[in-house]
Design a protein around this motif. Structure first.
Motif, PDB file in Angstrom:
ATOM      1  N   LEU A  57     -21.653 -10.415  14.071  1.00 50.08           N
ATOM      2  CA  LEU A  57     -21.614 -10.878  15.464  1.00 50.08           C
ATOM      3  C   LEU A  57     -20.233 -11.452  15.785  1.00 50.08           C
ATOM      4  O   LEU A  57     -19.651 -11.174  16.838  1.00 50.08           O
ATOM      5  N   GLN A  58     -19.701 -12.252  14.840  1.00 48.21           N
ATOM      6  CA  GLN A  58     -18.365 -12.839  15.048  1.00 48.21           C
ATOM      7  C   GLN A  58     -17.307 -11.739  15.126  1.00 48.21           C
ATOM      8  O   GLN A  58     -16.375 -11.823  15.923  1.00 48.21           O
ATOM      9  N   TYR A  59     -17.462 -10.697  14.323  1.00 47.03           N
ATOM     10  CA  TYR A  59     -16.508  -9.586  14.339  1.00 47.03           C
ATOM     11  C   TYR A  59     -16.548  -8.877  15.690  1.00 47.03           C
ATOM     12  O   TYR A  59     -15.506  -8.555  16.274  1.00 47.03           O
ATOM     13  N   THR A  60     -17.770  -8.664  16.217  1.00 47.47           N
ATOM     14  CA  THR A  60     -17.918  -8.014  17.529  1.00 47.47           C
ATOM     15  C   THR A  60     -17.295  -8.875  18.625  1.00 47.47           C
ATOM     16  O   THR A  60     -16.613  -8.367  19.519  1.00 47.47           O
ATOM     17  N   GLU A  61     -17.529 -10.204  18.549  1.00 45.20           N
ATOM     18  CA  GLU A  61     -16.920 -11.108  19.535  1.00 45.20           C
ATOM     19  C   GLU A  61     -15.398 -11.058  19.448  1.00 45.20           C
ATOM     20  O   GLU A  61     -14.705 -11.080  20.462  1.00 45.20           O
ATOM     21  N   ALA A  62     -14.876 -10.967  18.205  1.00 46.39           N
ATOM     22  CA  ALA A  62     -13.422 -10.888  18.026  1.00 46.39           C
ATOM     23  C   ALA A  62     -12.877  -9.588  18.623  1.00 46.39           C
ATOM     24  O   ALA A  62     -11.826  -9.578  19.266  1.00 46.39           O
ATOM     25  N   GLU A  63     -13.618  -8.494  18.439  1.00 45.76           N
ATOM     26  CA  GLU A  63     -13.206  -7.203  19.020  1.00 45.76           C
ATOM     27  C   GLU A  63     -13.081  -7.295  20.536  1.00 45.76           C
ATOM     28  O   GLU A  63     -12.181  -6.729  21.143  1.00 45.76           O
ATOM     29  N   ILE A  64     -14.029  -8.040  21.144  1.00 45.82           N
ATOM     30  CA  ILE A  64     -14.030  -8.188  22.601  1.00 45.82           C
ATOM     31  C   ILE A  64     -12.891  -9.101  23.054  1.00 45.82           C
ATOM     32  O   ILE A  64     -12.181  -8.820  24.011  1.00 45.82           O
ATOM     33  N   SER A  65     -12.703 -10.220  22.336  1.00 45.23           N
ATOM     34  CA  SER A  65     -11.802 -11.263  22.840  1.00 45.23           C
ATOM     35  C   SER A  65     -10.327 -10.999  22.538  1.00 45.23           C
ATOM     36  O   SER A  65      -9.452 -11.516  23.211  1.00 45.23           O
ATOM     37  N   ILE A  66     -10.030 -10.197  21.501  1.00 46.00           N
ATOM     38  CA  ILE A  66      -8.623  -9.967  21.136  1.00 46.00           C
ATOM     39  C   ILE A  66      -8.137  -8.658  21.746  1.00 46.00           C
ATOM     40  O   ILE A  66      -8.696  -7.583  21.510  1.00 46.00           O
ATOM     41  N   GLY A  67      -7.096  -8.765  22.562  1.00 47.32           N
ATOM     42  CA  GLY A  67      -6.547  -7.608  23.261  1.00 47.32           C
ATOM     43  C   GLY A  67      -5.653  -6.777  22.363  1.00 47.32           C
ATOM     44  O   GLY A  67      -5.329  -7.154  21.237  1.00 47.32           O
ATOM     45  N   GLU A  68      -5.206  -5.627  22.892  1.00 44.58           N
ATOM     46  CA  GLU A  68      -4.336  -4.736  22.118  1.00 44.58           C
ATOM     47  C   GLU A  68      -3.008  -5.405  21.781  1.00 44.58           C
ATOM     48  O   GLU A  68      -2.362  -5.083  20.797  1.00 44.58           O
ATOM     49  N   ASP A  69      -2.591  -6.358  22.650  1.00 45.21           N
ATOM     50  CA  ASP A  69      -1.322  -7.053  22.413  1.00 45.21           C
ATOM     51  C   ASP A  69      -1.476  -8.238  21.457  1.00 45.21           C
ATOM     52  O   ASP A  69      -0.532  -8.979  21.215  1.00 45.21           O
ATOM     53  N   GLY A  70      -2.697  -8.423  20.932  1.00 42.91           N
ATOM     54  CA  GLY A  70      -2.933  -9.520  19.988  1.00 42.91           C
ATOM     55  C   GLY A  70      -3.301 -10.827  20.654  1.00 42.91           C
ATOM     56  O   GLY A  70      -3.616 -11.803  19.987  1.00 42.91           O
ATOM     57  N   SER A  71      -3.272 -10.856  21.997  1.00 44.86           N
ATOM     58  CA  SER A  71      -3.622 -12.099  22.702  1.00 44.86           C
ATOM     59  C   SER A  71      -5.136 -12.295  22.679  1.00 44.86           C
ATOM     60  O   SER A  71      -5.891 -11.323  22.614  1.00 44.86           O
ATOM     61  N   GLU A  72      -5.541 -13.551  22.745  1.00 43.83           N
ATOM     62  CA  GLU A  72      -6.971 -13.864  22.664  1.00 43.83           C
ATOM     63  C   GLU A  72      -7.462 -14.464  23.970  1.00 43.83           C
ATOM     64  O   GLU A  72      -6.824 -15.337  24.550  1.00 43.83           O
ATOM     65  N   ARG A  73      -8.579 -13.956  24.480  1.00 44.63           N
ATOM     66  CA  ARG A  73      -9.198 -14.500  25.688  1.00 44.63           C
ATOM     67  C   ARG A  73     -10.458 -15.263  25.295  1.00 44.63           C
ATOM     68  O   ARG A  73     -11.132 -14.875  24.358  1.00 44.63           O
ATOM     69  N   MET A  74     -10.777 -16.318  26.058  1.00 45.31           N
ATOM     70  CA  MET A  74     -12.047 -17.021  25.808  1.00 45.31           C
ATOM     71  C   MET A  74     -13.169 -16.204  26.422  1.00 45.31           C
ATOM     72  O   MET A  74     -13.055 -15.729  27.554  1.00 45.31           O
ATOM     73  N   ILE A  75     -14.250 -16.039  25.674  1.00 42.00           N
ATOM     74  CA  ILE A  75     -15.400 -15.296  26.196  1.00 42.00           C
ATOM     75  C   ILE A  75     -16.668 -16.110  25.996  1.00 42.00           C
ATOM     76  O   ILE A  75     -16.731 -16.976  25.141  1.00 42.00           O
ATOM     77  N   GLU A  76     -17.677 -15.804  26.825  1.00 40.24           N
ATOM     78  CA  GLU A  76     -18.993 -16.403  26.631  1.00 40.24           C
ATOM     79  C   GLU A  76     -19.579 -15.849  25.327  1.00 40.24           C
ATOM     80  O   GLU A  76     -19.328 -14.689  24.972  1.00 40.24           O
ATOM     81  N   SER A  77     -20.338 -16.676  24.605  1.00 39.70           N
ATOM     82  CA  SER A  77     -20.949 -16.207  23.357  1.00 39.70           C
ATOM     83  C   SER A  77     -21.818 -14.982  23.617  1.00 39.70           C
ATOM     84  O   SER A  77     -22.441 -14.858  24.667  1.00 39.70           O
ATOM     85  N   LEU A  78     -21.845 -14.117  22.638  1.00 36.90           N
ATOM     86  CA  LEU A  78     -22.610 -12.878  22.721  1.00 36.90           C
ATOM     87  C   LEU A  78     -23.950 -13.075  22.026  1.00 36.90           C
ATOM     88  O   LEU A  78     -24.002 -13.660  20.954  1.00 36.90           O
ATOM     89  N   SER A  79     -25.032 -12.593  22.642  1.00 37.01           N
ATOM     90  CA  SER A  79     -26.316 -12.656  21.933  1.00 37.01           C
ATOM     91  C   SER A  79     -26.368 -11.492  20.947  1.00 37.01           C
ATOM     92  O   SER A  79     -25.636 -10.500  21.084  1.00 37.01           O
ATOM     93  N   LEU A  80     -27.248 -11.592  19.962  1.00 39.32           N
ATOM     94  CA  LEU A  80     -27.348 -10.569  18.923  1.00 39.32           C
ATOM     95  C   LEU A  80     -27.746  -9.221  19.531  1.00 39.32           C
ATOM     96  O   LEU A  80     -27.208  -8.172  19.150  1.00 39.32           O
ATOM     97  N   ILE A  81     -28.666  -9.250  20.483  1.00 43.25           N
ATOM     98  CA  ILE A  81     -29.132  -7.999  21.103  1.00 43.25           C
ATOM     99  C   ILE A  81     -27.999  -7.357  21.913  1.00 43.25           C
ATOM    100  O   ILE A  81     -27.780  -6.149  21.851  1.00 43.25           O
ATOM    101  N   ASP A  82     -27.236  -8.204  22.662  1.00 41.77           N
ATOM    102  CA  ASP A  82     -26.086  -7.665  23.397  1.00 41.77           C
ATOM    103  C   ASP A  82     -25.093  -6.997  22.453  1.00 41.77           C
ATOM    104  O   ASP A  82     -24.510  -5.960  22.756  1.00 41.77           O
ATOM    105  N   ALA A  83     -24.902  -7.605  21.278  1.00 41.01           N
ATOM    106  CA  ALA A  83     -23.888  -7.127  20.335  1.00 41.01           C
ATOM    107  C   ALA A  83     -24.197  -5.743  19.778  1.00 41.01           C
ATOM    108  O   ALA A  83     -23.289  -5.037  19.336  1.00 41.01           O
ATOM    109  N   VAL A  84     -25.477  -5.349  19.778  1.00 41.48           N
ATOM    110  CA  VAL A  84     -25.823  -4.023  19.241  1.00 41.48           C
ATOM    111  C   VAL A  84     -25.942  -2.969  20.350  1.00 41.48           C
ATOM    112  O   VAL A  84     -26.301  -1.826  20.087  1.00 41.48           O
ATOM    113  N   MET A  85     -25.615  -3.351  21.596  1.00 43.26           N
ATOM    114  CA  MET A  85     -25.701  -2.407  22.719  1.00 43.26           C
ATOM    115  C   MET A  85     -24.284  -2.000  23.133  1.00 43.26           C
ATOM    116  O   MET A  85     -23.553  -2.794  23.735  1.00 43.26           O
TER     117      MET A  85
END
Length: 495
Positions: A57-85
């Motif tokens: 789940l943390q890896y999926t959140e990192a994939e979402i929050s880290i951009g191609e330029d390496g910058s990091e955005r704050m995101i709302e926590s992901l639920s487990l079900i959201d993470a597999v969709m």
């Protein structure tokens, strides 16, 4: 990377067992031929499936929050079900990188009881989020302590000396000497948590989850995910190892007298240990799920809470709880007795804070104002029976909704809502004189507030999410521990 269906089946089987689904585990074990697999179950730690899912789940959140330029955005926590969709993940990714600025979470003001109208509440909300120069703690006032190799979950000051203890996922605790007369800078003692394997001592490779100094500061107790509690001297020597829990220890506390240590474990039990011998004096098996926190009421009685949603009050020598409090509708994360041991506060994933008294079965107050899980609570060191008897007793609650609330418990009223944090708040701590509250959040900030006015007095941004904040006994230094392995000390003395 590869794994077999046998390995997956074994982790599912263990999850069913640990969750209490004994019949399902038995049936699943037979159908999946668990007994025929060559996996050594003794080497697989408890909660292994949940741990690997959490990392995914943390890896999926990192994939979402880290951009191609390496910058990091704050995101709302992901639920487990959201993470597999895939669709949800793709849309969240697009959303995260279409906004330039991080979204600051806001909360609805659904406080029960009237909120004190003189509490600078609106000022707290409308003030520019940039910390002004007078508030921000300059870097010369902070000492960064490097040494841990993994996240640092906990820290605690010695009650009599300027020694700061910290506990980490690197399977060590450390004692840092922060006194002014040490010359070159703080030195550290490394307390390695080892286990016996084949006649030799090897690192346990398990998190140090909890630590507590005894009241006169001569011993430090630590609890670990390896299932052992340990007692250490101030010079880093291991005095004794306490082994009785079957699985990780989540909390441990010395009593005021210093003759007993109390621990809570994933094995659903709480244990009172004799500190001088290291022997188990009594084990209490009243919870039906992992015990998460414990707190002494007197030198021989205590309360415990659990993921089973119950709170038990127990006494040494008694084979049944002296009181059981029920009312929470989700796991109870933390419990704390007030300074006199008459009121018990509890907080839960059900988003409520409840106050209990031994004089009645139902709660005295059911405080519903936070809109996400409440992670921890602390009483102020004020009121009758404390060093600050002329100040009112207040309670602080820290939540994943990014806010801290200060409560006047007698009336059940929220005095202040402290809203400067932008991520979950994991820790709060009152200064010894009760005039200030420190809070630490995953936004990497430590804020220090006035408990009288609710205003922000000092602020410091570290380099990792803050797990714990604590004050030294003089009230002039704040220690903090973080997710990036750093520990730091803020010197609040006037220059």
């Amino acid at each position: 990377m590869s794994f077999s269906s046998d390995e997956v089946n074994f982790l599912v089987y263990r999850y069913l067992q640990e969750s209490g689904f004994q019949h399902s585990a038995y049936t699943f074990g037979i159908e999946s031929h668990i007994s025929q697999s060559n996996i050594n179950g003794a080497l697989v730690p408890p909660a292994a499936l949940l741990s690997i899912i959490q990392k995914g789940l943390q890896y999926t959140e990192a994939e979402i929050s880290i951009g191609e330029d390496g910058s990091e955005r704050m995101i709302e926590s992901l639920s487990l079900i959201d993470a597999v969709m895939p669709d949800v993940v793709a849309s969240r990714q697009q959303q995260a990188h279409s906004v330039k600025n991080p979204v600051v979470k806001t909360e609805t003001n659904n406080s029960n009881g009237e909120e004190n109208s003189t509490n600078n509440f609106s000022a707290n909300h409308t003030e520019n989020m940039e910390v002004n120069g007078g508030v921000e703690i300059p870097s010369r006032r902070s000492t960064i302590l490097r040494g841990h190799e993994s996240e640092v979950f906990i820290c605690a000051w010695n009650p009599t000396k300027d020694l700061l203890a910290s506990g980490s996922g690197d399977s060590t605790a450390r004692i840092w000497n922060m006194s002014d007369n040490i010359g070159a800078g703080p030195n550290q003692l490394v307390l390695k948590h080892c286990i016996q394997k084949g006649g030799t001592e090897v690192p346990s490779n398990k998190d140090v989850t909890s630590l507590d100094w005894n009241s006169d500061g001569t011993f430090l107790a630590t609890g670990s995910y390896d299932g052992y509690a340990r007692i250490w001297t101030t010079d880093g020597r291991l005095a004794s190892t306490l082994g009785q829990h079957k699985g990780p220890i989540f909390a441990l506390k010395w009593n005021k007298k210093g003759n007993y240590i109390l621990s809570a474990g994933v094995d659903k039990t709480t244990i009172i240990w004799d500190a001088s011998t290291g022997q188990c004096t009594q084990q209490f098996a009243f919870h039906s799920a992992p015990a998460l926190d414990v707190d002494w009421q007197t030198n021989t009685s205590f309360a415990s809470c659990s993921t089973d949603q119950c709170i038990h009050v127990c006494k040494l020598g008694m084979d049944k709880p002296t009181k059981t409090f029920t009312g929470h509708t989700n796991e109870v994360n933390a419990i704390k007795w007030d300074p006199q041991g008459s009121l018990l506060a509890s907080c839960s994933d059900d988003m409520t804070l409840k106050i209990w008294s031994m004089k009645q079965d139902t709660c005295v107050h059911d405080l519903q104002a936070h809109n996400k899980e409440i992670y921890t609570i602390k009483w102020s060191p004020t009121g009758p029976g404390t060093n600050n008897p002329n100040m009112n007793l207040i309670l602080a609650s820290a939540s994943f909704d990014s806010t801290v609330r200060l409560w006047e418990v007698e009336r059940g009223v929220c005095l202040f809502t402290l809203t400067k944090h932008t991520e979950p708040v994991y820790s709060v701590a009152f200064s010894p004189d009760g005039k200030y509250l420190a809070s630490g959040s995953f936004d990497k900030c430590v804020h220090i507030w006035s408990t009288q006015s609710g205003s922000l007095i000092h602020s410091y941004k570290g380099t990792g999410g803050i797990f714990e904040v604590c004050w030294n006994s003089r009230g002039d230094k704040v220690g903090a521990s973080a997710s990036d392995g750093s520990v730091f000390v803020l010197d609040l003395r006037k220059s």
